[in-house]
Structure formats: structure tokens, C-alpha cells
Scaffold this active site. Structure first.
Site, mmCIF file in Angstrom:
data_model
loop_
_atom_site.group_PDB
_atom_site.id
_atom_site.type_symbol
_atom_site.label_atom_id
_atom_site.label_comp_id
_atom_site.label_asym_id
_atom_site.label_seq_id
_atom_site.Cartn_x
_atom_site.Cartn_y
_atom_site.Cartn_z
ATOM 1 N N ASN A 1 0.711 -0.789 0.525
ATOM 2 C CA ASN A 1 -0.556 0.092 0.140
ATOM 3 C C ASN A 1 1.012 1.407 -0.192
ATOM 4 O O ASN A 1 0.297 2.009 -0.363
ATOM 5 C CB ASN A 1 -0.702 0.218 0.921
ATOM 6 C CG ASN A 1 -1.954 -0.851 1.178
ATOM 7 O OD1 ASN A 1 -2.675 -1.632 0.038
ATOM 8 N ND2 ASN A 1 -2.429 -1.502 2.293
ATOM 9 N N ARG B 1 -10.780 -5.131 -12.967
ATOM 10 C CA ARG B 1 -9.821 -5.888 -12.822
ATOM 11 C C ARG B 1 -10.946 -7.476 -13.081
ATOM 12 O O ARG B 1 -11.141 -7.915 -11.896
ATOM 13 C CB ARG B 1 -9.674 -5.202 -11.453
ATOM 14 C CG ARG B 1 -9.246 -3.649 -11.099
ATOM 15 C CD ARG B 1 -8.265 -3.306 -9.403
ATOM 16 N NE ARG B 1 -8.201 -2.451 -9.374
ATOM 17 C CZ ARG B 1 -7.046 -1.515 -10.092
ATOM 18 N NH1 ARG B 1 -6.699 -2.372 -10.712
ATOM 19 N NH2 ARG B 1 -6.975 -0.182 -9.726
ATOM 20 N N ARG C 1 -5.712 0.948 -12.768
ATOM 21 C CA ARG C 1 -4.442 1.192 -12.889
ATOM 22 C C ARG C 1 -3.677 -0.005 -11.699
ATOM 23 O O ARG C 1 -4.339 -0.519 -10.914
ATOM 24 C CB ARG C 1 -4.351 2.122 -11.462
ATOM 25 C CG ARG C 1 -2.951 2.741 -11.274
ATOM 26 C CD ARG C 1 -3.307 3.865 -10.101
ATOM 27 N NE ARG C 1 -3.168 5.119 -9.931
ATOM 28 C CZ ARG C 1 -4.458 5.621 -9.675
ATOM 29 N NH1 ARG C 1 -4.776 5.010 -8.655
ATOM 30 N NH2 ARG C 1 -5.007 6.872 -10.267
ATOM 31 N N HIS D 1 -16.340 1.831 -14.589
ATOM 32 C CA HIS D 1 -15.715 1.147 -12.816
ATOM 33 C C HIS D 1 -16.988 0.122 -12.562
ATOM 34 O O HIS D 1 -17.628 -0.539 -11.394
ATOM 35 C CB HIS D 1 -15.579 2.134 -11.652
ATOM 36 C CG HIS D 1 -15.087 1.511 -10.316
ATOM 37 N ND1 HIS D 1 -15.862 1.532 -9.635
ATOM 38 C CD2 HIS D 1 -14.359 1.266 -10.312
ATOM 39 C CE1 HIS D 1 -14.729 0.941 -8.415
ATOM 40 N NE2 HIS D 1 -13.773 0.870 -9.137
ATOM 41 N N TYR E 1 -12.154 -10.277 -0.548
ATOM 42 C CA TYR E 1 -13.135 -9.514 -0.296
ATOM 43 C C TYR E 1 -14.194 -9.713 -0.412
ATOM 44 O O TYR E 1 -15.082 -10.153 -0.465
ATOM 45 C CB TYR E 1 -12.826 -8.134 -1.974
ATOM 46 C CG TYR E 1 -11.375 -7.739 -1.954
ATOM 47 C CD1 TYR E 1 -10.764 -8.306 -1.322
ATOM 48 C CD2 TYR E 1 -11.966 -6.825 -3.232
ATOM 49 C CE1 TYR E 1 -9.158 -7.760 -2.238
ATOM 50 C CE2 TYR E 1 -9.986 -6.467 -3.989
ATOM 51 C CZ TYR E 1 -9.214 -6.396 -3.831
ATOM 52 O OH TYR E 1 -8.277 -6.352 -3.663
ATOM 53 N N ARG F 1 -13.725 2.283 5.097
ATOM 54 C CA ARG F 1 -12.716 1.352 5.321
ATOM 55 C C ARG F 1 -11.136 2.121 5.702
ATOM 56 O O ARG F 1 -10.499 1.773 6.364
ATOM 57 C CB ARG F 1 -13.069 0.588 4.453
ATOM 58 C CG ARG F 1 -11.648 -0.950 4.802
ATOM 59 C CD ARG F 1 -11.526 -1.061 3.428
ATOM 60 N NE ARG F 1 -10.649 -0.165 2.409
ATOM 61 C CZ ARG F 1 -10.451 -0.986 1.032
ATOM 62 N NH1 ARG F 1 -11.756 -1.429 0.422
ATOM 63 N NH2 ARG F 1 -9.912 0.235 0.388
ATOM 64 N N HIS G 1 -15.100 -4.466 1.287
ATOM 65 C CA HIS G 1 -15.244 -3.619 -0.497
ATOM 66 C C HIS G 1 -16.480 -3.567 -0.146
ATOM 67 O O HIS G 1 -16.961 -2.423 -1.666
ATOM 68 C CB HIS G 1 -14.601 -4.148 -1.386
ATOM 69 C CG HIS G 1 -14.408 -3.758 -2.828
ATOM 70 N ND1 HIS G 1 -15.250 -3.957 -3.761
ATOM 71 C CD2 HIS G 1 -13.562 -2.888 -2.837
ATOM 72 C CE1 HIS G 1 -14.177 -3.386 -5.314
ATOM 73 N NE2 HIS G 1 -13.576 -2.910 -4.627
#
Length: 696
Positions: free
Chosen positions: A63, A388, A418, A448, A481, A577, A605
Site C-alpha cells: 500500500n 480488474r 490502474r 467502474h 474481498y 474502510r 469492499h
């Protein structure tokens, strides 16, 4: 039917904090680092299995890498832009906070986790600790597996400082003596190939009943002198540079986005340097030389007490034989009662919507839904968004097979997701090669939204079936997740999903939706409208409640609206979160707002939004969504939110997606008005543990 469980589920608030007018937002970079402190706290918890504690440590490192690659890179750029409002002192404050966090991380690694692993018989052995048999084995490994791949470079005018890739492992050395040509060139660089493992397990027979490992850096360090025969290695250090990794592609000036991104990927590893890491013992002359080569100020230097890349220690977690030091295995359940395996999913969806809660329930029904669509000759068209999905994906393989079978396949591939750009480009090319229609969304907006739409011929009519989700179409992360998926044959909802796909392909104005709320068109306004309705109810002394579970809350307009609703008397709980810029519990402003963050075994998530502004069933709304409450999600992305209207499913979303998190004491942190988080630290089970028990 209002939901009394949420009306009553009000966690204990922190004491109100006095704060001067006006009520400013918390700092975003500090909020991101605060989240990583909460993750690091998981590595400090003795009730977490030891190897999992090490895993949390590596997650923090990963991270932080991304934080520098993206956020710090943006701050540096902003400091050079007049009128940006970002100063050098802001950059220095971020660097100071990052330095402090990284120092704490290495202290935990050296003083707690490594000794604890050693007590469990898992040891990382450095050169000084290795006995003669171990040294001989390491020497053979170096000669056979490492040395042939190393190309040491001594610097001179014809051998300038080499290009060093982002986050790659390297050594710098100062050499004594003269080279083969009689010159006293002193500085040498050794670039370490990524193909080499960063952690190597020693044969068990050499470790006397323990599990022994050696780090690649230790192997190279022990034999560094052999790379420079006839010269003395006077000093050395491993080092790593972090670079700006945001792909800069001007959508307006690009005729082919895929080609432009493919070209950009070749140079991403060599963007502007942002951070330099060296070992703590690195001599000043060497790190100053490196700072000069990378054009970095001293504030960008990070001296670490250990390996410069803790992320690679995940190899230890994977290789160690110690199941007792990991979380107990958890296998997501197939929802047999709602989706019997021996019946068609299409048939079951005609009877009603189905909610899936991952990872407590398996992601396999989503895969089966697509597989059934591929195999069914009555299915004519399949449309899906991809954000993703990973380099290996059964879902992508199924879409390719569907196109081969002659079905109409449309895939909206987000090429600018990304760090997933390359995988998505590869999938786009493979899909196009078999005749699928591949589009890349809308210029300037990331797609998204998570949508999968199947059109099936049923007699004389066509019927649509849809899957919508708060998370990605990635079976691997679906086990890691928490997300909610929604399978439906509802004509209104599926027609809305089809309209989204039509707009993404044709870029024409969409009709007014029946149920879906989409960004960047209406989602922000809808959220503000509901918050305003709750505020009006509070002023009229009617029930007024908001519970929102999102990954981040940074949009100023939404924050202002929430503060206004709280000041009007609405009871507001926010389960955020990551970064939250709202100051809760501030006297006279946000007394009625509570913010908590859940950091547990799984990455939280799912996005769940609940609003109540009166007594009747018509005075409340419950949404699932792909969007966080960030300006980028509201205005610079294609997002969807959809209402959950079925009473039983609404209750299930509330009972599983909100209430347990409001009562969580094990994994919950509470935010105060100064931006500090306090772990609740109760003895009861956390929300994730309760859900695993429910489905285990």
C-alpha cells in the site's frame, strides 16, 4: 416497513470534540496513512495467527508503494503548479508521517515478528549465522542460479548510471583498487533481475529440525566481492527507487487508446523518481550519490532496518509449512437453498432475484451463470464490463468461447484500471481476435460499474438476465474481498443495464432509467437528495437515519450534506474502510455522526447505502453500488447504484451488510474529530467472524 434493527443499531459515540469554525476536512494523505496504520495494527495483534500478521505487514508495504507511486507523485506535481494550494511544507508533512509509519513497520518486523517466527522454528538466516554446510549450499546456489544473471557495472564516462526500474532491487558498491585497465573507477551498480526469488528455502537436512530461509539480498551480499575480482568492496548497500507510476495519456489527443497505453506501459517503470530506499547502514557518500543521480531531495530518502522491499516476504508466508500459523481454512458456500445445482440459473431467476454475499458465499454461481449462458443455444447476446479481472480469468475464457460459438459478445474493457492496464489490454486483444465487440468506455471517464447482461430467446420474446456487483469480476479476489452480487431477471433493472451498455458503445443520451442510478449523470444528485430528505425529516421530528458503508468518503459536497443532516438531528453511521475526511463528533456540527472502520481478515469492499426519512415503507431506500463517496466516482467514472426492493433481500442486506458492522467490537476502529482512530477492542466476534459462522 421501516427497519427497527437499523433504527436501534447506534454504536456508542466518542465524546464530542470542540472545533473552531469553520469545520474543515481532514487531510486526505494523512487519512490514507491512517488506514495503513490500522492495517499495521493487525500485524501487531497477538490474536491474529503469526504468518497472517506477517501478511498484513507486507500489505502495508504494498500500500505504501502505491501511495508513493500515485498520491505522493501527485503532491510533488501540485507543488510545482501555481495556485494548486499545495506547498512544500505539505509535502514535508506527508514525508514525515510516512517516515514514522515505515519506521514502526520495520521495528515490528525486527523486534516482534521475526523473533516470534524463530520461536516457531521458522528462521531467516543471515550470512553471519550460517554454518559451514549452509554456506556451501548458498555458494552453490549463487554460482548456479544467481551469478549467471547478474551484470555488475562499474561506472565511468562510457558506462553511465543505468536506468533503474521502479521498485527493482539493486546494489551500489564503492570499490577499492584499480580495474583491468588500470583505472580507479570507484562506484559500481548491480541490478538484480526480478526473475530471481527474493527468498530461498534451505534443504531441511541443513536446518536441524527448523525451516530455514535465506534472503536473496543476503546471498548476493555474501558474494558481492566475487563479482569484482581483483578489487575490494569497501562499502555497499542495497537500494530501491519508487517512481511515478500513473500512466499519463491525454484521451483527447489519442486516436487509439489501447495503442497509447501499450506504449506507455513500456516506460511506466522509468517515470520520475519519488522515493529512494537504502539500508540503514548505507554510507552517506553512497546515498548522496544516489540522491543526486535520481534528482531527489534528502526528504525522499528512506533508510530502512532490513530488506528494502518487505512485500517480497509474502514468499515466506507461502513457503512455510505451518498451517497452524495461518487463518483456519474457509471455503465459501454455494447457496444451495436459493440456487440448487441441478436447476438452471435462468429458471431460478425467473422466480425471483438472488443475492450473493462474498466471500462468505461462493463466487462460483456467477461463473456458472456465464457458463450456462455460453452453453445455452437460446442465449443470443452477452455483455459485460471488465475492470480488474486478472491475467488468468475463467470469465474471460468463457466470453472468448461464447464469441467463438457465434454469440453476440460485447465487452467494455477499462484499459485505464490502474496497474491492471496490461492484463486488460491483453484480454481486449484476445477478445477482438475471436470477433467480440470490445469498447473502452467513454473518453475521460473510467468504467467502474460491474455489470453482466445476458439476452435469451424464450419462445417469441427476448428476455434479459443480469448480474450486478459491488466488486470486480475476479474469482481470486472474490475470496479475499467482501462484496455483494445481485442476480436478477427484473425487466426494469435489466433494461436499465442494457441502456448503460448501449450508452457506453454509442455514447448517445440514455433514456431515463427505471431503477439504476448512474454516475456521472444522476448518482451524486440522488445521494444529495436522499441526505436532504433525511435532514428535513429530522427537522420535522420524524425518524431520520443514514447508514452508509463505503471504502472512502472524500467528496466535499456529500460531507457537507451529511454534516447538515447530522446538525438537523439525523442519526448517521458511516462505515468507511479507508480514507474519511469528515470530522465526526464535533460539538455543534457533527455530534450525531459516527464513523467507524473495519479492518479484518477480508478486505471490506461492499458499498451499502441506507436512508430513512419517515415512518412508512415509502420513506426509506436501500442501495447497493459500485461507487465510493469520492468526487472521482461521482463525476469521472461510469458507476451504477441499484435499489434493493424485495423485502426479504432488503432485510438480508441490512442484517449482513450493515448491522454486524455497527456492532463489531473485534475489528472496529472509531474516528474522532481530530482524525484519530481508536480500536474498540471488545471481546465479542467481529462482523466477518459472525458471517463466517453463519455460512460455515
Amino acid at each position: 416497513m421501516t427497519d427497527e434493527r437499523l433504527a436501534d443499531a447506534v454504536p456508542q459515540a466518542l465524546p464530542a470534540t470542540a472545533y473552531p469554525v469553520p469545520l474543515t476536512l481532514l487531510n486526505r494523505e494523512r487519512a490514507i496513512l491512517q488506514f495503513n496504520r490500522r492495517v499495521l495494527a493487525q500485524a501487531q495483534r497477538e490474536d491474529v495467527p503469526l504468518l497472517e500478521r506477517l501478511r498484513y505487514l507486507t500489505i502495508v508495504s504494498s500500500n505504501i508503494d502505491e501511495f508513493f507511486e500515485v498520491r505522493v507523485a501527485d503532491i510533488i506535481e501540485a507543488t510545482n503548479l501555481p495556485g494548486s494550494g499545495v506547498s512544500r511544507s505539505d509535502l514535508a508533512a506527508v514525508a514525515a508521517a510516512a517516515h514514522e509509519l515505515i519506521d514502526e513497520q520495520y521495528a515490528l518486523f525486527n523486534e516482534v515478528l521475526m523473533p516470534a517466527l524463530q520461536e516457531q522454528g521458522i528462521v531467516v538466516i543471515n550470512h553471519a549465522e550460517r554454518d559451514e554446510a549452509q554456506r556451501q549450499w548458498v555458494r552453490r546456489f549463487f554460482e548456479q542460479q544467481v551469478r549467471p544473471l547478474l551484470v555488475p557495472m562499474v561506472l565511468d564516462p562510457s558506462h553511465p548510471f543505468p536506468l533503474v526500474a521502479n521498485k527493482s532491487l539493486n546494489f551500489i558498491a564503492r570499490l577499492g583498487g584499480h580495474d583491468a585497465f588500470g583505472r580507479a573507477n570507484a562506484i559500481a551498480i548491480v541490478k538484480v533481475p526480478r526473475a530471481l526469488p527474493r527468498l530461498i528455502r534451505l534443504p531441511d537436512e541443513l536446518c536441524a529440525g527448523r525451516q530455514g530461509f535465506v534472503q536473496l539480498t543476503s546471498v548476493i551480499r555474501a558474494h558481492l566481492g566475487e563479482l569484482f575480482p581483483g578489487r575490494e568492496v569497501e562499502s555497499f548497500s542495497q537500494f530501491r527507487v519508487t517512481r511515478d507510476s500513473d500512466l499519463e495519456v491525454d484521451d483527447d489527443d489519442v486516436t487509439n487508446l489501447r495503442q497509447a497505453l501499450r506504449s506507455g506501459l513500456t516506460t511506466r517503470n522509468f517515470g520520475r523518481a519519488i522515493r529512494l530506499e537504502v539500508v540503514r547502514t548505507c554510507p552517506e557518500a553512497l546515498y548522496r550519490f544516489l540522491l543526486e543521480q535520481f534528482g531527489l531531495p534528502e526528504v525522499a530518502l528512506y533508510k530502512v532496518n532490513g530488506p528494502v522491499n518487505l512485500v517480497r516476504l509474502n514468499q515466506l508466508i507461502d513457503q512455510a509449512d505451518a498451517d497452524a500459523l495461518r487463518f483456519p481454512a474457509f471455503e465459501p458456500a454455494w447457496p444451495l437453498r436459493r440456487l440448487p445445482r441441478d436447476r438452471s440459473i435462468f429458471e431460478q431467476l425467473r422466480a425471483g432475484d438472488v443475492l450473493l454475499h462474498h466471500p462468505f458465499e461462493s463466487f462460483e454461481p456467477v461463473v456458472q451463470f456465464l457458463r450456462e449462458a455460453v452453453d445455452d443455444p437460446e442465449v443470443l447476446a452477452i455483455k459485460q464490463t471488465i475492470y480488474r479481472t486478472g491475467s488468468q480469468s475463467v470469465l474471460m475464457d468463457l466470453l472468448i468461447e461464447a464469441a467463438r460459438r457465434g454469440k453476440e459478445v460485447m465487452v467494455v474493457v477499462e484499459l485505464k484500471a490502474r496497474f491492471d492496464e496490461e492484463a486488460n489490454i491483453n484480454w481486449a486483444e484476445r477478445l477482438e481476435a475471436v470477433g467480440a465487440q470490445v469498447v473502452y468506455g467513454v473518453v475521460g471517464l473510467k468504467t467502474h460499474a460491474k455489470l453482466l447482461l445476458v439476452t435469451r430467446r424464450e419462445g417469441a420474446r427476448l428476455r434479459r438476465y443480469a448480474h450486478l456487483s459491488t466488486g470486480n469480476y475476479n474469482p481470486r479476489t472474490a475470496r479475499l474481498y467482501t462484496d455483494m452480487g445481485f442476480l436478477s431477471a427484473d425487466p426494469g433493472l435489466t433494461a436499465d443495464a442494457d441502456a448503460v451498455f448501449l450508452q457506453l458503445a454509442s455514447q448517445t443520451k440514455a433514456r431515463s432509467p427505471n431503477q439504476l442510478v448512474a454516475a456521472p449523470f444522476a448518482l451524486h444528485r440522488r445521494m444529495l437528495r436522499h441526505i436532504a430528505e433525511v435532514a428535513a425529516a429530522a427537522r420535522a421530528a420524524r425518524p431520520a437515519r443514514i447508514v452508509a458503508k463505503v471504502n472512502a468518503l472524500t467528496d466535499p459536497a456529500l460531507i457537507d450534506a451529511l454534516v447538515a443532516a447530522g446538525a438537523a438531528g439525523a442519526s448517521i453511521d458511516l462505515i468507511v474502510r479507508g480514507a474519511c475526511l469528515l470530522r465526526p463528533g464535533v460539538a455543534g456540527y457533527s455530534d450525531n455522526i459516527r464513523v467507524r472502520s473495519i479492518v479484518g481478515r477480508f478486505l471490506e469492499h461492499s458499498r451499502v447505502l441506507y436512508f430513512r426519512w419517515g415512518e412508512s415503507e415509502d420513506d426509506e431506500a436501500l442501495y447497493l453500488t459500485s461507487a465510493d463517496w469520492m468526487s472521482r466516482n461521482m463525476f469521472r467514472r461510469i458507476e451504477v447504484a441499484w435499489p434493493v426492493r424485495d423485502r426479504a433481500l432488503r432485510q438480508r442486506v441490512i442484517d449482513e451488510g450493515l448491522v454486524p458492522y455497527l456492532h463489531d467490537e473485534r475489528d472496529a476502529w472509531v474516528l474522532d474529530g481530530e482524525g484519530r482512530y481508536r480500536r474498540v477492542g471488545g471481546a465479542g466476534p467481529g462482523a466477518q467472524q459472525a458471517l463466517m459462522r453463519r455460512y460455515g
